[in-house]
Motif scaffolding. Sequence first.
Motif, PDB file in Angstrom:
ATOM      1  N   LEU A   1       4.850  -4.853   6.982  1.00 12.35           N
ATOM      2  CA  LEU A   1       3.577  -5.473   6.582  1.00 12.35           C
ATOM      3  C   LEU A   1       3.776  -6.328   5.335  1.00 12.35           C
ATOM      4  CD1 LEU A   1       0.961  -2.571   7.103  1.00 12.35           C
ATOM      5  CD2 LEU A   1       1.293  -4.604   8.546  1.00 12.35           C
TER       6      LEU A   1
ATOM      7  N   PHE B   1      -2.431  -4.503  13.025  1.00 12.99           N
ATOM      8  CA  PHE B   1      -1.951  -3.121  13.218  1.00 12.99           C
ATOM      9  C   PHE B   1      -2.532  -2.529  14.497  1.00 12.99           C
ATOM     10  CE2 PHE B   1      -2.908   1.416  12.858  1.00 12.99           C
ATOM     11  CZ  PHE B   1      -1.633   1.924  12.700  1.00 12.99           C
TER      12      PHE B   1
ATOM     13  N   ALA C   1       2.284   4.913   8.472  1.00 19.53           N
ATOM     14  CA  ALA C   1       2.246   4.005   7.301  1.00 19.53           C
ATOM     15  C   ALA C   1       3.472   4.247   6.432  1.00 19.53           C
ATOM     16  CB  ALA C   1       0.974   4.207   6.492  1.00 19.53           C
TER      17      ALA C   1
ATOM     18  N   LEU D   1       3.938   2.267  -0.353  1.00 20.67           N
ATOM     19  CA  LEU D   1       3.070   1.107  -0.100  1.00 20.67           C
ATOM     20  C   LEU D   1       2.860   0.327  -1.399  1.00 20.67           C
ATOM     21  CD1 LEU D   1       0.663   3.085   2.205  1.00 20.67           C
ATOM     22  CD2 LEU D   1       1.750   0.926   2.900  1.00 20.67           C
TER      23      LEU D   1
ATOM     24  N   ILE E   1      -5.187   2.633   7.707  1.00 22.73           N
ATOM     25  CA  ILE E   1      -4.695   1.251   7.763  1.00 22.73           C
ATOM     26  C   ILE E   1      -5.786   0.331   8.308  1.00 22.73           C
ATOM     27  CG2 ILE E   1      -2.985  -0.299   8.785  1.00 22.73           C
ATOM     28  CD1 ILE E   1      -1.036   2.064   8.901  1.00 22.73           C
ATOM     29  N   THR E   2      -6.458   0.792   9.370  1.00 20.74           N
ATOM     30  CA  THR E   2      -7.462  -0.061  10.007  1.00 20.74           C
ATOM     31  C   THR E   2      -8.620  -0.339   9.048  1.00 20.74           C
ATOM     32  OG1 THR E   2      -6.789   0.901  12.095  1.00 20.74           O
ATOM     33  CG2 THR E   2      -8.831  -0.330  12.100  1.00 20.74           C
TER      34      THR E   2
ATOM     35  N   LEU F   1      -1.864  -3.801   0.907  1.00 19.31           N
ATOM     36  CA  LEU F   1      -1.006  -2.598   0.854  1.00 19.31           C
ATOM     37  C   LEU F   1      -1.564  -1.574  -0.137  1.00 19.31           C
ATOM     38  CD1 LEU F   1       2.602  -4.124   0.983  1.00 19.31           C
ATOM     39  CD2 LEU F   1       1.311  -3.115   2.846  1.00 19.31           C
TER      40      LEU F   1
ATOM     41  N   THR G   1       6.740   0.621   8.322  1.00 17.07           N
ATOM     42  CA  THR G   1       5.476  -0.110   8.404  1.00 17.07           C
ATOM     43  C   THR G   1       5.205  -0.845   7.094  1.00 17.07           C
ATOM     44  OG1 THR G   1       4.556   1.452   9.991  1.00 17.07           O
ATOM     45  CG2 THR G   1       2.971   0.165   8.711  1.00 17.07           C
TER      46      THR G   1
ATOM     47  N   ILE H   1      -4.391   0.219   1.579  1.00 20.67           N
ATOM     48  CA  ILE H   1      -3.910   1.269   2.501  1.00 20.67           C
ATOM     49  C   ILE H   1      -3.510   2.496   1.682  1.00 20.67           C
ATOM     50  CG2 ILE H   1      -2.233   1.919   4.269  1.00 20.67           C
ATOM     51  CD1 ILE H   1      -1.804  -1.040   4.889  1.00 20.67           C
TER      52      ILE H   1
END
Length: 531
Positions: A182, A221, A174, A117, A207-208, A77, A178, A80
Amino acid sequence: MTTAERTGTLTGQMIIAGEYVTGTGRAIQAVNPATDKLLTPAYGHGDAADVERATAAAWQAFGPYRNTTSADRAHFLDTIADNVDAARDELVERATAETGLPAARITGEVGRTSGQLRLFASVLREGSWHGARIDPALPDRTPLPRPDIRQRRIPLGPVAVFGASNFPLAFSVAGGDTASALAAGCPVVVKAHDAHPGTSELVGKAITAAIVASGMPAGTFSLLYGAGSELGVALVTDPNIKAVGFTGSRSGGTALVRAAAARPEPIPVYAEMSSINPVYPLAGALRADAAGLGRAFVGSLTMGSGQFCTNPGLVIAVDGPDLDTFIESASQAVSGSTPTPMLTPNIARSYTGGVDEFEKAATVVARGERPEGPNACRAALFATDADTFLASTELQQEIFGASSLIVKCRDQQQVREVTAKLEGQLTATVHAADTDHDDAAELVGDLELKAGRILFNGWPTGVEVGHAMVHGGPYPSTSDSRTTSVGSLAIERFLRPVAYQDVPDALRPAAIADGNPEHIWRRIDGELTRD
Ligand code: NAP
């Protein structure tokens, strides 16, 4: 080519478990609502096969992802969040073009998104999210011995998230749904909002890239584009999806609740929908500064073209000269307000339609300046008496935008009668002087039954992200009043408790193992302890 190999520019593609995929359905383009110009690239909508691919990958990822440690997920997290912050300039440029919102607002939203996040990363590190409870065995208890029972919470499974139009970052790809899913250990499949596909792709990339850098399973994701009534419903009814997070209209939210309830295996939908956020200026507060309150109210009403779920769409007060002063001051502020673009042409049209309907049912107190550009929100202030309000279902509906209705009551008892008839709300705001405390005390008791957040001597717009916040409330403000979509408590939406009875210590999850290996807060025989 994997996402990790891509850099920079937008592709117009979906991201399914780390792979770029071109949607073969209808192609959509974002519209800059300030100019009505189309933005490139076009994004092809996905189809049922894309949904199946994303949800199958999410289900496959669920096993390994839910077994990652809290520390590993916290690091994920944080990564991200770092990636979102690193993309800030590109996000601000694209999101301002796609939403018409000012750069300063979007910059703030980038910070709020990465902050959320990081908040959930800290929740994971702190550990009480496990909800660990231990009732040790009592072998000598009579007449029956007690078994050893231990409880912890586990993630529900893959979660479908619907990005909101009015928070292109903090309630989108995100955003809070999300981040909390997550954190809980649930893979996420996002249905992007068609109003900001480019912003969605940029965040999807962030995110990826974090998935790759943190070694998380690719299916953790996916990001899909598509029509809500087709791809959205397919997602919610897919057997691999186990919960839904949504922010948007009442009709959209209730359609998804119905679709989820009609599944062979019904699943929870956490939909945040419609709220008109009543404001109560009480007699003493009006006597102290009715004009100042009127001006400040309009500041909250017109902020961001009124496109906040917490926008103050209703003022309920006892009629009299002080309320007249409040109305006069608010009227001047509304008349001088400059129209700003709304998020989409559709939202601007539905705002205008809603205001037209109110004009037939209530007195127009003031309208904002006439707009010059397209899709602009021309603020509107209406007034009516309590009897008319109580007899009208129309006047109790949300107009999404900078429109508000003042309801004049005969006395404080009628204020309470009007309150009793209101639907569920995200917020209720009381303005009270010390001399108002008797009335305020009664009102707080009434409002607890109606709203998720009660605030005093402030304005409901602006939701603090923290541990104590509730952004929720009875229907129709949300579909499930027992929780919140903002703040650390939001993680609980995606967890469920499991009890382990007489399970050998070698087989127990760490959160409930002997010796407290994770050093977390646990409730042992009813007492909270870290021992
Ligand atoms: P929306 O129409 O509810 O759309 C939100 C998301 O839900 C979109 O992805 C949409 O997909 C999907 N959706 C809508 N209807 C659906 C259905 N019947 N079945 C499945 N999915 C569905 O909300 P919006 O586009 O953000 O704004 C429209 C109106 O929503 C506003 O005018 C306002 O009244 C309200 N709104 C309220 C809040 C709030 O916080 N209270 C926030 C935002 C918007 P498609 O776009 O493909 O339909």
